[in-house]
Design a protein around this motif. Structure first.
Motif, PDB file in Angstrom:
ATOM      1  N   ALA A   1      42.636 -54.218  26.734  1.00 20.43           N
ATOM      2  CA  ALA A   1      42.240 -54.859  27.988  1.00 20.43           C
ATOM      3  C   ALA A   1      42.951 -54.098  29.102  1.00 20.43           C
ATOM      4  O   ALA A   1      44.167 -53.934  29.072  1.00 20.43           O
ATOM      5  N   ILE A   2      42.189 -53.617  30.043  1.00 19.95           N
ATOM      6  CA  ILE A   2      42.764 -52.789  31.098  1.00 19.95           C
ATOM      7  C   ILE A   2      42.621 -53.500  32.434  1.00 19.95           C
ATOM      8  O   ILE A   2      41.556 -54.005  32.770  1.00 19.95           O
ATOM      9  N   ASN A   3      43.708 -53.526  33.180  1.00 16.69           N
ATOM     10  CA  ASN A   3      43.683 -54.042  34.533  1.00 16.69           C
ATOM     11  C   ASN A   3      43.020 -52.967  35.398  1.00 16.69           C
ATOM     12  O   ASN A   3      43.611 -51.940  35.699  1.00 16.69           O
ATOM     13  N   LYS A   4      41.768 -53.203  35.792  1.00  8.40           N
ATOM     14  CA  LYS A   4      40.979 -52.201  36.530  1.00  8.40           C
ATOM     15  C   LYS A   4      41.644 -51.807  37.848  1.00  8.40           C
ATOM     16  O   LYS A   4      41.617 -50.641  38.229  1.00  8.40           O
ATOM     17  N   ASP A   5      42.266 -52.767  38.541  1.00  9.09           N
ATOM     18  CA  ASP A   5      42.923 -52.450  39.807  1.00  9.09           C
ATOM     19  C   ASP A   5      44.117 -51.529  39.583  1.00  9.09           C
ATOM     20  O   ASP A   5      44.321 -50.570  40.332  1.00  9.09           O
ATOM     21  N   MET A   6      44.888 -51.823  38.533  1.00  5.05           N
ATOM     22  CA  MET A   6      46.047 -50.989  38.221  1.00  5.05           C
ATOM     23  C   MET A   6      45.598 -49.590  37.803  1.00  5.05           C
ATOM     24  O   MET A   6      46.184 -48.589  38.213  1.00  5.05           O
ATOM     25  N   LEU A   7      44.542 -49.516  37.015  1.00  4.91           N
ATOM     26  CA  LEU A   7      44.005 -48.230  36.581  1.00  4.91           C
ATOM     27  C   LEU A   7      43.523 -47.420  37.779  1.00  4.91           C
ATOM     28  O   LEU A   7      43.810 -46.234  37.896  1.00  4.91           O
ATOM     29  N   ARG A   8      42.835 -48.082  38.694  1.00  2.00           N
ATOM     30  CA  ARG A   8      42.338 -47.399  39.894  1.00  2.00           C
ATOM     31  C   ARG A   8      43.503 -46.855  40.718  1.00  2.00           C
ATOM     32  O   ARG A   8      43.474 -45.731  41.192  1.00  2.00           O
ATOM     33  N   GLU A   9      44.534 -47.661  40.869  1.00  4.52           N
ATOM     34  CA  GLU A   9      45.708 -47.238  41.636  1.00  4.52           C
ATOM     35  C   GLU A   9      46.379 -46.028  40.977  1.00  4.52           C
ATOM     36  O   GLU A   9      46.793 -45.090  41.655  1.00  4.52           O
ATOM     37  N   THR A  10      46.466 -46.047  39.661  1.00 11.03           N
ATOM     38  CA  THR A  10      47.046 -44.922  38.926  1.00 11.03           C
ATOM     39  C   THR A  10      46.233 -43.659  39.154  1.00 11.03           C
ATOM     40  O   THR A  10      46.786 -42.584  39.395  1.00 11.03           O
ATOM     41  N   LYS A  11      44.919 -43.798  39.091  1.00 14.93           N
ATOM     42  CA  LYS A  11      44.033 -42.649  39.312  1.00 14.93           C
ATOM     43  C   LYS A  11      44.156 -42.120  40.735  1.00 14.93           C
ATOM     44  O   LYS A  11      44.174 -40.920  40.962  1.00 14.93           O
ATOM     45  N   GLN A  44      38.530 -37.560  27.106  1.00 16.97           N
ATOM     46  CA  GLN A  44      37.164 -38.047  26.926  1.00 16.97           C
ATOM     47  C   GLN A  44      37.139 -39.539  26.576  1.00 16.97           C
ATOM     48  O   GLN A  44      36.287 -40.282  27.063  1.00 16.97           O
ATOM     49  N   LEU A  45      38.078 -39.982  25.758  1.00 20.08           N
ATOM     50  CA  LEU A  45      38.136 -41.410  25.436  1.00 20.08           C
ATOM     51  C   LEU A  45      38.517 -42.229  26.672  1.00 20.08           C
ATOM     52  O   LEU A  45      37.959 -43.301  26.908  1.00 20.08           O
ATOM     53  N   LYS A  46      39.449 -41.726  27.469  1.00 25.54           N
ATOM     54  CA  LYS A  46      39.811 -42.415  28.714  1.00 25.54           C
ATOM     55  C   LYS A  46      38.577 -42.555  29.604  1.00 25.54           C
ATOM     56  O   LYS A  46      38.326 -43.616  30.168  1.00 25.54           O
ATOM     57  N   GLU A  47      37.831 -41.475  29.721  1.00 27.88           N
ATOM     58  CA  GLU A  47      36.633 -41.490  30.559  1.00 27.88           C
ATOM     59  C   GLU A  47      35.634 -42.525  30.033  1.00 27.88           C
ATOM     60  O   GLU A  47      35.063 -43.291  30.803  1.00 27.88           O
ATOM     61  N   HIS A  48      35.428 -42.565  28.722  1.00 23.49           N
ATOM     62  CA  HIS A  48      34.516 -43.551  28.124  1.00 23.49           C
ATOM     63  C   HIS A  48      34.981 -44.974  28.410  1.00 23.49           C
ATOM     64  O   HIS A  48      34.167 -45.859  28.684  1.00 23.49           O
ATOM     65  N   GLU A  98      48.906 -41.068  22.064  1.00 26.62           N
ATOM     66  CA  GLU A  98      48.962 -40.866  23.517  1.00 26.62           C
ATOM     67  C   GLU A  98      48.171 -41.962  24.244  1.00 26.62           C
ATOM     68  O   GLU A  98      48.642 -42.521  25.236  1.00 26.62           O
ATOM     69  N   LEU A  99      46.986 -42.275  23.743  1.00 20.96           N
ATOM     70  CA  LEU A  99      46.167 -43.326  24.349  1.00 20.96           C
ATOM     71  C   LEU A  99      46.864 -44.683  24.276  1.00 20.96           C
ATOM     72  O   LEU A  99      46.798 -45.474  25.213  1.00 20.96           O
ATOM     73  N   GLU A 100      47.537 -44.933  23.161  1.00 17.44           N
ATOM     74  CA  GLU A 100      48.254 -46.197  23.013  1.00 17.44           C
ATOM     75  C   GLU A 100      49.453 -46.243  23.965  1.00 17.44           C
ATOM     76  O   GLU A 100      49.696 -47.259  24.622  1.00 17.44           O
ATOM     77  N   LYS A 101      50.159 -45.135  24.065  1.00 16.91           N
ATOM     78  CA  LYS A 101      51.318 -45.061  24.961  1.00 16.91           C
ATOM     79  C   LYS A 101      50.909 -45.328  26.411  1.00 16.91           C
ATOM     80  O   LYS A 101      51.628 -45.975  27.167  1.00 16.91           O
ATOM     81  N   GLU A 102      49.713 -44.854  26.780  1.00 13.81           N
ATOM     82  CA  GLU A 102      49.231 -45.029  28.151  1.00 13.81           C
ATOM     83  C   GLU A 102      48.515 -46.362  28.363  1.00 13.81           C
ATOM     84  O   GLU A 102      48.069 -46.656  29.464  1.00 13.81           O
ATOM     85  N   GLY A 103      48.395 -47.164  27.289  1.00 14.25           N
ATOM     86  CA  GLY A 103      47.828 -48.495  27.421  1.00 14.25           C
ATOM     87  C   GLY A 103      46.312 -48.584  27.346  1.00 14.25           C
ATOM     88  O   GLY A 103      45.734 -49.613  27.681  1.00 14.25           O
TER      89      GLY A 103
END
Length: 124
Positions: free
Chosen positions: A78-88, A20-24, A59-64
């Motif tokens: 700070a999340i790299n949106k492109d990297m996050l999208r690629e991971t998803k 849920q936090l990831k989704e937020h 877990e959230l910290e480990k995953e960045g």
């Protein structure tokens, strides 16, 4: 912050919090550098163990997704949106490959599977 814990879910409580936090974070409900509730406050708010909340934050910290500053608390990273999208996308591909494998086992055709995907996608 709106986190809903389901006792009837097969998913462990800490993973419910993590997801849920990831989704937020991904949807922008929580923005970069925004402070998160302390581990103790979140545990109290959700009426769960501090250990469970700590596990979710770890877990959230480990995953960045979050960073923790000693003595100050945890914040949205700070999340790299492109990297996050690629991971998803990779995660989706893995799940789709598993679904295709199962579909083949029960003899579904590509067209049947495609129609099923279309119905599920449009239903959301």
């Amino acid at each position: 912050m709106n986190i809903i814990i389901s006792n009837s879910s097969d998913e462990p409580i800490y993973l419910q919090i993590v997801n849920q936090l990831k989704e937020h974070i991904v949807k922008g409900v929580l923005s970069e550098s925004e402070p998160l509730p302390s581990i103790r406050n979140l545990a109290k708010e959700l009426k769960i163990s501090v250990i469970t909340t700590k596990r979710a934050y770890d877990e959230l910290e480990k995953e960045g997704f979050i960073v923790t500053v000693a003595g100050k608390g945890s914040y949205v990273a700070a999340i790299n949106k492109d990297m996050l999208r690629e991971t998803k996308i990779n995660m989706i591909e893995e799940k789709m490959a598993e679904a295709i494998s199962e579909a083949k086992l029960v003899g579904l055709t590509f067209e049947e599977l495609q129609e099923m995907l279309k119905l599920i996608y449009e239903g959301w």
